[in-house]
Scaffold this motif. Structure first.
Motif, PDB file in Angstrom:
ATOM      1  N   SER A  55      47.114  47.279  39.147  1.00 24.31           N
ATOM      2  CA  SER A  55      46.579  45.922  38.991  1.00 24.31           C
ATOM      3  C   SER A  55      45.251  45.777  39.712  1.00 24.31           C
ATOM      4  O   SER A  55      45.027  46.376  40.761  1.00 24.31           O
ATOM      5  N   VAL A  61      44.752  37.980  40.561  1.00 28.69           N
ATOM      6  CA  VAL A  61      45.643  39.020  40.019  1.00 28.69           C
ATOM      7  C   VAL A  61      46.596  39.591  41.081  1.00 28.69           C
ATOM      8  O   VAL A  61      47.822  39.473  40.953  1.00 28.69           O
ATOM      9  N   THR A  62      46.036  40.201  42.129  1.00 32.19           N
ATOM     10  CA  THR A  62      46.915  40.949  43.035  1.00 32.19           C
ATOM     11  C   THR A  62      46.986  40.402  44.454  1.00 32.19           C
ATOM     12  O   THR A  62      46.070  40.602  45.259  1.00 32.19           O
ATOM     13  N   GLY A 371      43.337  43.551  34.773  1.00 35.04           N
ATOM     14  CA  GLY A 371      43.169  42.242  35.381  1.00 35.04           C
ATOM     15  C   GLY A 371      43.748  41.202  34.441  1.00 35.04           C
ATOM     16  O   GLY A 371      44.789  40.596  34.700  1.00 35.04           O
ATOM     17  N   ALA A 375      46.940  38.840  34.957  1.00 33.54           N
ATOM     18  CA  ALA A 375      46.615  37.514  35.512  1.00 33.54           C
ATOM     19  C   ALA A 375      47.506  36.440  34.908  1.00 33.54           C
ATOM     20  O   ALA A 375      47.769  35.410  35.531  1.00 33.54           O
ATOM     21  N   SER A 380      51.189  36.543  39.436  1.00 33.08           N
ATOM     22  CA  SER A 380      49.786  36.535  39.866  1.00 33.08           C
ATOM     23  C   SER A 380      49.544  35.297  40.733  1.00 33.08           C
ATOM     24  O   SER A 380      50.232  34.287  40.572  1.00 33.08           O
ATOM     25  N   TYR A 395      42.048  32.473  35.750  1.00 33.05           N
ATOM     26  CA  TYR A 395      41.555  33.847  35.910  1.00 33.05           C
ATOM     27  C   TYR A 395      40.034  33.804  36.001  1.00 33.05           C
ATOM     28  O   TYR A 395      39.394  33.180  35.160  1.00 33.05           O
TER      29      TYR A 395
END
Ligand code: IMP
Length: 487
Positions: A55, A61-62, A371, A375, A380, A395
């Protein structure tokens, strides 16, 4: 000025930067059924994961939750750095503590602290028990949620804890099976591990033992903890050193790694950390060869420039190395040095579906970084919103003004080095859990490999044959002449 090569020739002889939508994989003679495909892969020089999915280190996202979910399924998450070093470290610790046989990084309490503090520590760390130790780390007892729940908050921990005389504990040599038996027999959920003198070394929790059986495909380190990576700036040595104790992979996170200052700083940083260091992003054969010759010990490459779904770099600069073109170029360079697969390529940017993943792997990547696709999941960190009856998650690019406003991202895409926004902000459709998304992508990749006749990723490198597809061909190989009910 003496121009060596005519501009016109340079234009005429320019290579074609082929991207995902230009290419198809040709079917091959096969004996491989999709369910027999083995997607295990080397994600860095020293780490093998069970699924080739990574990821993106982006703050939509992470975070810890994504890294935990993805590692449990066999991939690995790279924690974003758009926060303070302490916040990033807390995420790394959370991942490492999420599941392990013996937790090493135990949160403890002293017998003279108050019950109110024990409650706060448990709540802050989302845990239900704390070993009680003296100032030299000798185990004195354990205090659990049950002990503190109805207790007067001003009581001292020593008054409510289970003391050492009644405590069940063990030593480092205990096996998983023995721990299970002991915990069942005494009906305890936490088993402190001590050295021969009685000093606390670790903790086994019943929850972790159960989870271990639940996620047999998880990516784990040598101690059975989930594998995790973290992004850092090449100039942030302190952060890298702090994270090094907890993460397995450090990703040097710059938009253009093939840069004198970046390479020089990374060399210094690599001397100070023991985690595998992945560098990127790069997009050319020259970058790969240059880095291999100048950065001894580099553990992998993040490859692709300008293809990210939120990326504006190609628009504002007209500089790009689309992911598929970049991966193939870097893979050829590494193959010429006998390094293909030993120094893995993580294909990064522009992955829209399982077909794109299959193509990236087929052109020499060992794993893909996503991504956009991740996302949209529950795990996320981005905000969930409802728009006109549908759910979306926030995002945005790490070079967007929104991300750049957070100070910590200053050095990847923004001031003081750059004055221009290189990312956009928006929303992606909500896709459910990471598990749902990963299962669908995995099944698609396995099916692709079945068609090609490759039972693992290395075989795919040898067997893959491609064809360029015309625009009308591209129209034909997707659903057409039908009103679709969904999708
Ligand atoms: P996606 O999966 O197509 O959305 O691409 C994600 C990738 O885009 C990340 O892993 C980064 O390499 C890249 N990226 C993230 N933020 C930006 C940005 O603001 N500008 C350009 N590229 C970005």
């Amino acid at each position: 000025m003496n121009i060596e090569k005519s501009f016109y020739r340079r234009l005429l002889e320019a290579p074609t930067a082929i991207t995902f939508n230009d290419v198809i994989l040709l079917p091959g003679y096969t004996r491989v059924e999709p369910r027999e495909v083995d997607l295990r892969t080397r994600v860095t020089a020293n780490h093998v994961i069970n699924l080739p999915f990574v990821s993106s280190p982006m703050d939509t996202v992470t975070g810890a939750e994504m890294a935990i979910a993805l590692a449990r399924l066999g991939g690995v998450g790279i924690l974003h750095r758009n926060c303070s070093a302490e916040e990033q470290l807390a995420m790394a610790r959370k991942v490492k503590r999420a599941e392990s046989f013996i937790i090493r990084d135990v949160i403890t309490i002293s017998p003279d602290q108050q019950v109110s503090e024990a409650i706060r520590i448990m709540e802050d760390n989302d845990i239900h028990g704390l070993p009680v130790v003296d100032d030299r780390n000798y185990l004195l007892g354990i205090v659990t949620w049950r002990d503190v729940r109805y207790s007067d908050p001003s009581n001292l921990v020593r008054d409510v804890m289970t003391g050492k005389d009644r405590l069940v504990y063990s030593h480092e040599s205990i096996t998983i099976e023995e721990a299970k038996r002991l915990m069942n027999e005494y009906r305890v959920e936490k088993l402190p591990i001590v050295d021969k003198d009685g000093r606390l070394l670790g903790l086994v929790t019943f929850k972790d033992l159960q989870l271990r059986g639940k996620f047999p495909n998880a990516s784990r380190d040598a101690d059975g903890r989930l594998l995790v990576g973290a992004a850092v700036s090449p100039y942030d040595l302190d952060r890298a050193k702090m994270l090094d104790r907890y993460v397995d992979i450090i990703v040097i996170d710059v938009a253009h790694f093939h840069n004198e200052n970046v390479i020089a700083s990374t060399r210094k940083l690599m001397n100070e950390v023991s985690a595998d260091v992945v560098v990127g992003n790069i997009g050319t054969r020259e970058a790969a060869l240059d880095i291999v010759s100048r950065l001894d010990g580099v553990a992998g490459f993040r490859v692709g420039i300008g293809s990210g779904s939120i990326c504006k770099t190609g628009v504002v600069t007209r500089v790009a190395a689309p992911t598929l073109f970049a991966v193939a170029s870097v893979a050829d360079a590494l193959a010429s040095e006998g390094l293909l697969g030993k120094l893995p390529i993580i294909a990064d940017g522009g992955i829209k579906n399982s077909g794109d993943i299959a193509l990236a792997l087929a052109t020499g990547a060992s794993a893909v970084m996503m991504g956009n696709l991740l996302a949209g999941t529950r795990e996320s960190p981005g905000r969930l919103v409802a728009l006109e009856g549908k759910y979306y998650k926030e995002y945005y690019g790490m070079g967007s003004n929104k991300a750049r406003m957070k100070r910590a991202s200053l050095d990847r895409y923004s001031k003081p080095s750059k004055d221009v926004e290189e990312g956009v902000e928006g929303w992606v459709p909500y896709r459910g859990t990471v598990k749902d998304v990963v299962q669908e992508l995995k099944a698609g990749v396995e099916a692709a490999m079945g068609y090609v006749g490759a039972s693992n990723i290395e075989e795919l490198w040898y067997k893959a044959r491609f064809a360029l597809v015309s625009p009308s061909g591209m129209g034909e190989i997707r659903p057409h002449n039908i009103f679709m009910i969904k999708g």
